[in-house]
Design an enzyme around this catalytic site. Structure first.
Site, PDB file in Angstrom:
ATOM      1  N   LYS A 200       0.858  -1.179   0.000  1.00  6.51           N
ATOM      2  CA  LYS A 200       0.000   0.000   0.000  1.00  6.51           C
ATOM      3  C   LYS A 200       0.896   1.231   0.000  1.00  6.51           C
ATOM      4  CE  LYS A 200      -3.639   2.379   2.520  1.00  6.51           C
ATOM      5  NZ  LYS A 200      -4.573   2.335   3.650  1.00  6.51           N
ATOM      6  N   LYS A 252      -2.174  -1.525  -3.817  1.00  5.26           N
ATOM      7  CA  LYS A 252      -3.028  -0.351  -3.796  1.00  5.26           C
ATOM      8  C   LYS A 252      -2.183   0.912  -3.863  1.00  5.26           C
ATOM      9  CE  LYS A 252      -6.157   1.925  -0.680  1.00  5.26           C
ATOM     10  NZ  LYS A 252      -6.565   2.065   0.679  1.00  5.26           N
TER      11      LYS A 252
HETATM   12  C1  PBG Z   1      -7.014   3.346   5.383  1.00  6.92           C
HETATM   13  C2  PBG Z   1      -7.519   3.342   3.973  1.00  6.92           C
HETATM   14  C3  PBG Z   1      -7.389   4.350   3.020  1.00  6.92           C
HETATM   15  C4  PBG Z   1      -8.011   3.901   1.867  1.00  6.92           C
HETATM   16  C5  PBG Z   1      -8.524   2.655   2.143  1.00  6.92           C
HETATM   17  N1  PBG Z   1      -8.182   2.307   3.446  1.00  6.92           N
HETATM   18  C6  PBG Z   1      -6.850   5.716   3.137  1.00  6.92           C
HETATM   19  C7  PBG Z   1      -5.421   5.932   3.391  1.00  6.92           C
HETATM   20  O1  PBG Z   1      -4.632   5.014   3.578  1.00  6.92           O
HETATM   21  O2  PBG Z   1      -5.069   7.103   3.434  1.00  6.92           O
HETATM   22  C8  PBG Z   1      -8.106   4.628   0.574  1.00  6.92           C
HETATM   23  C9  PBG Z   1      -9.117   4.110  -0.375  1.00  6.92           C
HETATM   24  C10 PBG Z   1      -9.380   4.993  -1.526  1.00  6.92           C
HETATM   25  O3  PBG Z   1      -8.716   6.023  -1.714  1.00  6.92           O
HETATM   26  O4  PBG Z   1     -10.296   4.662  -2.289  1.00  6.92           O
HETATM   27  N2  PBG Z   1      -7.957   2.785   6.261  1.00  6.92           N
END
Ligand code: PBG
Length: 331
Positions: A200, A252
């Site tokens: 991520k 992601k």
């Molecule tokens: C954190 C989380 C995020 C997203 C999903 N889970 C935000 C981040 O890490 O800042 C982002 C999902 C998206 O942008 O569609 N719980």
């Protein structure tokens, strides 16, 4: 007339008609492989549109039930819930309150569509903390990895109790998979699966999501999420999560990270997911609204690219709509 050499190989031969193209297509989208991410807001009395995510809302319990039923009817594979609590604090208390909005939402989904859809949680603290970070803060203001693992282990048990089939570990703390697996197994919850957001990245493409969960974040997450400059590290993260007992690994965002996705898919022997994030949706919706992109073709092409790169599972806010398109295509 000089006679030019004629081509002996003619790849165009298989592109000449729709049925031929369909027959030889190497990759196909399937509704069952899609996950629909949804937002449930504690204070919503009616569904609230999210301005930067056209078509996406913060649900009430009633509208969430309806959206889950629609997803199930369309053949979508899973539903992933994000809670938007009314009150936030330093440790994210609402995350481990069985009556907290996210846990109530998981129970609601399990009851409403639990036989038809895989119910997936978000196991992270950022929606619940007043500082907006994904974990507990140390005295110096940095996120304390190991103290956060204790909270994640508690969340794992509460989310399991609430009825989640799969826990979505999205906090990017080192050791989070092992900590949650141990907590689950210690409680006899050996059947509850872990989807780890292994690779991520600290991405600008999450911008609209912050609006979706009313995030209070000041600063950024670069001290725990991955650096967009790094590719090999994505595979390393995925392999560490496999070792720790992850059942599914995820990359992601999706479209900007197809190289990482391809590497991870070649390196692990468990299912690989990709998350088409809020900013990916926002870009397409904004361009389509201006008439600059063909919305349906762009969405289909981006999802097909994600699949081609190696994702067997795709989380996308367009899941229900795309599932309907796929069903139309069959007739
Ligand atoms: C954190 C989380 C995020 C997203 C999903 N889970 C935000 C981040 O890490 O800042 C982002 C999902 C998206 O942008 O569609 N719980």
């Amino acid at each position: 007339m000089t006679s030019l050499p004629l081509p002996t190989d003619r790849p165009r031969r298989l592109r000449g008609s729709g049925p031929l193209r369909r027959l030889v297509a190497e990759h196909r989208l399937a509704a069952a492989d899609l996950i629909l991410p949804v937002f449930l807001a504690e204070e919503a009395t009616e569904p609230r549109p999210i301005a930067s995510m056209p078509g996406v809302v913060q649900h009430t319990e009633d509208s969430l039930r309806a959206a889950a039923q629609e997803a199930a009817a369309a053949g979508v594979g899973g539903i992933m819930l994000f809670g938007v609590p009314a009150t936030k604090d330093a440790v994210g208390s609402a995350a481990t309150d069985p009556a907290g909005i996210a846990n109530r939402g998981l129970a609601l989904l399990r009851e409403e569509v639990g036989e038809d859809l895989v119910v997936i949680s978000d196991l992270c603290l950022d929606e619940f903390t007043d500082h907006g970070h994904c974990g507990l803060l140390a005295a110096d203001g940095t996120v304390d990895n190991d103290a956060t693992l204790e909270r994640y282990a508690e969340m794992a048990l509460v989310q399991h109790e609430a009825g989640a089939h799969v826990l979505g570990l999205s906090g990017m703390m080192d050791g989070q998979v092992a900590a949650c697996r141990a907590a689950l197994d210690g409680a006899g919850a050996t059947g509850t699966a872990i989807l780890s957001y292994s690779a991520k990245y600290a991405s600008a493409f999450y911008g609209p999501f912050r609006e979706a969960v009313d995030s209070q974040l000041r600063g950024d997450r670069r001290a725990y999420q991955m650096d967009p400059a790094n590719r090999a590290e994505g595979t390393r993260e995925a392999l560490l999560d496999v070792e720790q007992g992850a059942d599914i690994v995820m990359v992601k965002p999706a479209l900007g990270y197809l190289d990482v996705l391809s590497d991870v898919a070649a390196s692990v022997d468990i299912p690989v997911a990709a998350y088409q994030v809020s900013g990916e949706l926002a870009m397409v919706e904004a361009a389509a609204a201006n008439g600059w992109l063909d919305r349906r073709r762009t969405i289909t092409e981006s999802l097909t690219s994600i699949r081609r790169a190696g994702a067997s599972i795709i989380a996308t806010y367009w899941a229900t709509e795309v599932a309907r398109w796929l069903a139309e295509g069959e007739h």
